[in-house]
Motif scaffolding. Structure first.
Motif, PDB file in Angstrom:
ATOM      1  N   PHE A   1       0.838  -1.197   0.000  1.00  0.00           N
ATOM      2  CA  PHE A   1       0.000   0.000   0.000  1.00  0.00           C
ATOM      3  C   PHE A   1       0.871   1.244   0.000  1.00  0.00           C
ATOM      4  O   PHE A   1       1.921   1.289   0.658  1.00  0.00           O
ATOM      5  N   TYR A   2       0.419   2.266  -0.762  1.00  0.00           N
ATOM      6  CA  TYR A   2       1.097   3.557  -0.711  1.00  0.00           C
ATOM      7  C   TYR A   2       0.034   4.650  -0.637  1.00  0.00           C
ATOM      8  O   TYR A   2      -0.872   4.706  -1.473  1.00  0.00           O
ATOM      9  N   PRO A   3       0.129   5.547   0.373  1.00  0.00           N
ATOM     10  CA  PRO A   3      -0.888   6.596   0.535  1.00  0.00           C
ATOM     11  C   PRO A   3      -0.636   7.769  -0.411  1.00  0.00           C
ATOM     12  O   PRO A   3       0.468   8.319  -0.449  1.00  0.00           O
ATOM     13  N   ILE A   4      -1.652   8.159  -1.172  1.00  0.00           N
ATOM     14  CA  ILE A   4      -1.519   9.312  -2.064  1.00  0.00           C
ATOM     15  C   ILE A   4      -2.204  10.555  -1.490  1.00  0.00           C
ATOM     16  O   ILE A   4      -2.155  11.630  -2.103  1.00  0.00           O
ATOM     17  N   GLY A   5      -2.838  10.407  -0.308  1.00  0.00           N
ATOM     18  CA  GLY A   5      -3.544  11.535   0.279  1.00  0.00           C
ATOM     19  C   GLY A   5      -4.962  11.630  -0.252  1.00  0.00           C
ATOM     20  O   GLY A   5      -5.436  10.781  -1.008  1.00  0.00           O
ATOM     21  N   GLY A   6      -5.639  12.684   0.123  1.00  0.00           N
ATOM     22  CA  GLY A   6      -7.023  12.877  -0.316  1.00  0.00           C
ATOM     23  C   GLY A   6      -8.014  12.139   0.555  1.00  0.00           C
ATOM     24  O   GLY A   6      -7.709  11.091   1.121  1.00  0.00           O
ATOM     25  N   ASP A   7      -9.192  12.698   0.648  1.00  0.00           N
ATOM     26  CA  ASP A   7     -10.270  12.127   1.457  1.00  0.00           C
ATOM     27  C   ASP A   7     -11.430  11.777   0.536  1.00  0.00           C
ATOM     28  O   ASP A   7     -12.073  12.674  -0.012  1.00  0.00           O
ATOM     29  N   PRO A   8     -11.716  10.478   0.337  1.00  0.00           N
ATOM     30  CA  PRO A   8     -12.785  10.107  -0.589  1.00  0.00           C
ATOM     31  C   PRO A   8     -14.156  10.625  -0.184  1.00  0.00           C
ATOM     32  O   PRO A   8     -14.988  10.923  -1.040  1.00  0.00           O
TER      33      PRO A   8
ATOM     34  N   MET B   1     -16.502  12.717  -2.621  1.00  0.00           N
ATOM     35  CA  MET B   1     -17.873  12.340  -2.945  1.00  0.00           C
ATOM     36  C   MET B   1     -18.834  13.495  -2.641  1.00  0.00           C
ATOM     37  O   MET B   1     -19.769  13.752  -3.402  1.00  0.00           O
ATOM     38  N   ALA B   2     -18.597  14.190  -1.530  1.00  0.00           N
ATOM     39  CA  ALA B   2     -19.451  15.330  -1.188  1.00  0.00           C
ATOM     40  C   ALA B   2     -19.337  16.421  -2.247  1.00  0.00           C
ATOM     41  O   ALA B   2     -20.335  17.044  -2.628  1.00  0.00           O
ATOM     42  N   TYR B   3     -18.134  16.634  -2.753  1.00  0.00           N
ATOM     43  CA  TYR B   3     -17.934  17.637  -3.803  1.00  0.00           C
ATOM     44  C   TYR B   3     -18.677  17.237  -5.072  1.00  0.00           C
ATOM     45  O   TYR B   3     -19.293  18.068  -5.740  1.00  0.00           O
ATOM     46  N   MET B   4     -18.635  15.932  -5.398  1.00  0.00           N
ATOM     47  CA  MET B   4     -19.305  15.460  -6.612  1.00  0.00           C
ATOM     48  C   MET B   4     -20.823  15.582  -6.493  1.00  0.00           C
ATOM     49  O   MET B   4     -21.508  15.851  -7.474  1.00  0.00           O
ATOM     50  N   VAL B   5     -21.351  15.370  -5.276  1.00  0.00           N
ATOM     51  CA  VAL B   5     -22.795  15.523  -5.080  1.00  0.00           C
ATOM     52  C   VAL B   5     -23.201  16.976  -5.302  1.00  0.00           C
ATOM     53  O   VAL B   5     -24.214  17.276  -5.939  1.00  0.00           O
ATOM     54  N   LYS B   6     -22.384  17.897  -4.764  1.00  0.00           N
ATOM     55  CA  LYS B   6     -22.680  19.317  -4.932  1.00  0.00           C
ATOM     56  C   LYS B   6     -22.391  19.791  -6.346  1.00  0.00           C
ATOM     57  O   LYS B   6     -22.990  20.751  -6.824  1.00  0.00           O
ATOM     58  N   ASN B   7     -21.430  19.135  -7.020  1.00  0.00           N
ATOM     59  CA  ASN B   7     -20.992  19.551  -8.352  1.00  0.00           C
ATOM     60  C   ASN B   7     -21.024  18.342  -9.280  1.00  0.00           C
ATOM     61  O   ASN B   7     -19.984  17.768  -9.591  1.00  0.00           O
ATOM     62  N   PRO B   8     -22.203  17.899  -9.695  1.00  0.00           N
ATOM     63  CA  PRO B   8     -22.326  16.682 -10.497  1.00  0.00           C
ATOM     64  C   PRO B   8     -21.460  16.740 -11.739  1.00  0.00           C
ATOM     65  O   PRO B   8     -21.302  17.771 -12.380  1.00  0.00           O
ATOM     66  N   GLY B   9     -20.913  15.567 -12.076  1.00  0.00           N
ATOM     67  CA  GLY B   9     -20.088  15.492 -13.268  1.00  0.00           C
ATOM     68  C   GLY B   9     -18.713  16.103 -13.094  1.00  0.00           C
ATOM     69  O   GLY B   9     -18.000  16.305 -14.064  1.00  0.00           O
ATOM     70  N   LEU B  10     -18.310  16.408 -11.840  1.00  0.00           N
ATOM     71  CA  LEU B  10     -17.012  16.985 -11.510  1.00  0.00           C
ATOM     72  C   LEU B  10     -16.875  18.443 -11.931  1.00  0.00           C
ATOM     73  O   LEU B  10     -15.815  19.029 -11.802  1.00  0.00           O
ATOM     74  N   ILE B  11     -17.932  19.049 -12.450  1.00  0.00           N
ATOM     75  CA  ILE B  11     -17.856  20.412 -12.948  1.00  0.00           C
ATOM     76  C   ILE B  11     -18.429  21.352 -11.896  1.00  0.00           C
ATOM     77  O   ILE B  11     -19.569  21.178 -11.464  1.00  0.00           O
TER      78      ILE B  11
ATOM     79  N   ARG C   1     -10.083  24.547  -1.805  1.00  0.00           N
ATOM     80  CA  ARG C   1      -9.867  23.351  -0.980  1.00  0.00           C
ATOM     81  C   ARG C   1      -9.705  22.119  -1.862  1.00  0.00           C
ATOM     82  O   ARG C   1      -8.866  21.258  -1.594  1.00  0.00           O
ATOM     83  N   LYS C   2     -10.509  22.035  -2.907  1.00  0.00           N
ATOM     84  CA  LYS C   2     -10.384  20.904  -3.829  1.00  0.00           C
ATOM     85  C   LYS C   2      -9.046  20.964  -4.546  1.00  0.00           C
ATOM     86  O   LYS C   2      -8.405  19.933  -4.781  1.00  0.00           O
ATOM     87  N   ARG C   3      -8.610  22.166  -4.885  1.00  0.00           N
ATOM     88  CA  ARG C   3      -7.339  22.334  -5.567  1.00  0.00           C
ATOM     89  C   ARG C   3      -6.187  21.799  -4.720  1.00  0.00           C
ATOM     90  O   ARG C   3      -5.305  21.103  -5.209  1.00  0.00           O
ATOM     91  N   ALA C   4      -6.202  22.117  -3.422  1.00  0.00           N
ATOM     92  CA  ALA C   4      -5.151  21.646  -2.522  1.00  0.00           C
ATOM     93  C   ALA C   4      -5.162  20.129  -2.418  1.00  0.00           C
ATOM     94  O   ALA C   4      -4.104  19.486  -2.389  1.00  0.00           O
ATOM     95  N   MET C   5      -6.362  19.534  -2.367  1.00  0.00           N
ATOM     96  CA  MET C   5      -6.460  18.080  -2.279  1.00  0.00           C
ATOM     97  C   MET C   5      -5.954  17.417  -3.554  1.00  0.00           C
ATOM     98  O   MET C   5      -5.237  16.408  -3.506  1.00  0.00           O
TER      99      MET C   5
END
Length: 264
Positions: A124-131, A135-145, A158-162
């Motif tokens: 295992f290797y950790p790449i960071g990020g919180d799924p 997922m919460a961002y995708m719900v608020k911004n469907p289609g990643l846009i 905040r998404k940019r930093a992640m």
């Protein structure tokens, strides 16, 4: 020092701008799908940038191979996955199968899945990020846009930093020692799902093969449109419209990451 070329000059000439790109040729619906007007000036411009193979030019089918495939070379393979547990789990099965052929397999994903990966017998290797945040961002911004309210609330920063953390983590996963055993590791090949984004850049930097895999259709095909696309067109031949939809969705998705792309 020569001036840099204007950003997205061809698309800007077709009517795109930072504030209105999602209003020129496409819009995001509440269910997360993207409604694409292929008759719009913007989509017609994007379609000119897409190379459409002739009918019948399909990749060779692997079904012609009758004998079991063997491998005499043992590789260091890193599998990069961004997403939920449902995204990670299929790659664990793939990694275990690769181990049977003698390959060393490292699965690089979010830290929350560390025990899940290690218990499966993979490195295992950790790449960071919180799924959960993703997922919460995708719900608020469907289609990643991103929607305008996300831009105003500061969620993009905040998404940019992640995303920056995950991109760096993906690169480190190709060249860093094992976090537990400290055994040296340099990837000979990369397997990744498309949302990990760093995959192609890591492969190019190391001059190693890359294989993209996903649990939904993500490669251009004439048979059906992109799963996130609702197509609207009158003059485009249906199979061509299906094929073009993949490039249009990909371009629109990258515009959702525009604050990360600009000036970096």
């Amino acid at each position: 020092m020569e001036d840099q070329p204007p950003r997205y000059s061809t698309l800007e000439a077709a009517g795109w701008s930072d504030d209105s790109w999602f209003q020129n040729g496409g819009s995001v619906k509440d269910d997360g799908r993207i409604e694409i007007d292929l008759d719009s000036r913007l989509c017609r411009t994007v379609s000119k940038l897409v190379t459409i193979p002739l009918e019948g030019q399909r990749p060779a089918s692997v079904s012609k191979y009758k004998e079991p495939v063997t491998c005499d070379v043992q590789l260091n393979i890193v599998i990069q996955v961004v997403g939920s547990r449902g995204d990670v789990q299929p790659f664990i099965a793939l990694g275990n199968e690769l181990q049977l052929y003698g390959h060393r397999v490292r699965l690089a994903t979010h830290p929350v899945f560390e025990s899940f990966v290690l218990q499966s017998g993979l490195e295992f290797y950790p790449i960071g990020g919180d799924p959960s945040e993703l997922m919460a961002y995708m719900v608020k911004n469907p289609g990643l846009i991103p929607q305008m309210k996300s831009l105003r609330s500061g969620e993009i920063q905040r998404k940019r930093a992640m995303v920056a953390e995950m991109l760096q983590g993906c690169w480190d996963s190709c060249i860093s020692d094992d976090p537990v055993s400290k055994a040296p590791f340099v990837a000979d090949a990369i397997i990744a799902n498309p949302p990990s984004f760093a995959h192609v850049h890591c492969a190019q930097a190391l001059s190693i093969p890359l294989h993209l895999m996903f649990t939904m259709p993500w490669s251009s095909t004439r048979d059906f449109p992109h799963p996130l696309a609702n197509l609207k067109y009158s003059t485009t031949e249906p199979k061509i419209a299906n094929f073009i939809s993949y490039s249009v969705v990909e371009w629109m998705t990258w515009q959702g990451y525009d604050p990360f792309n600009v000036n970096n």
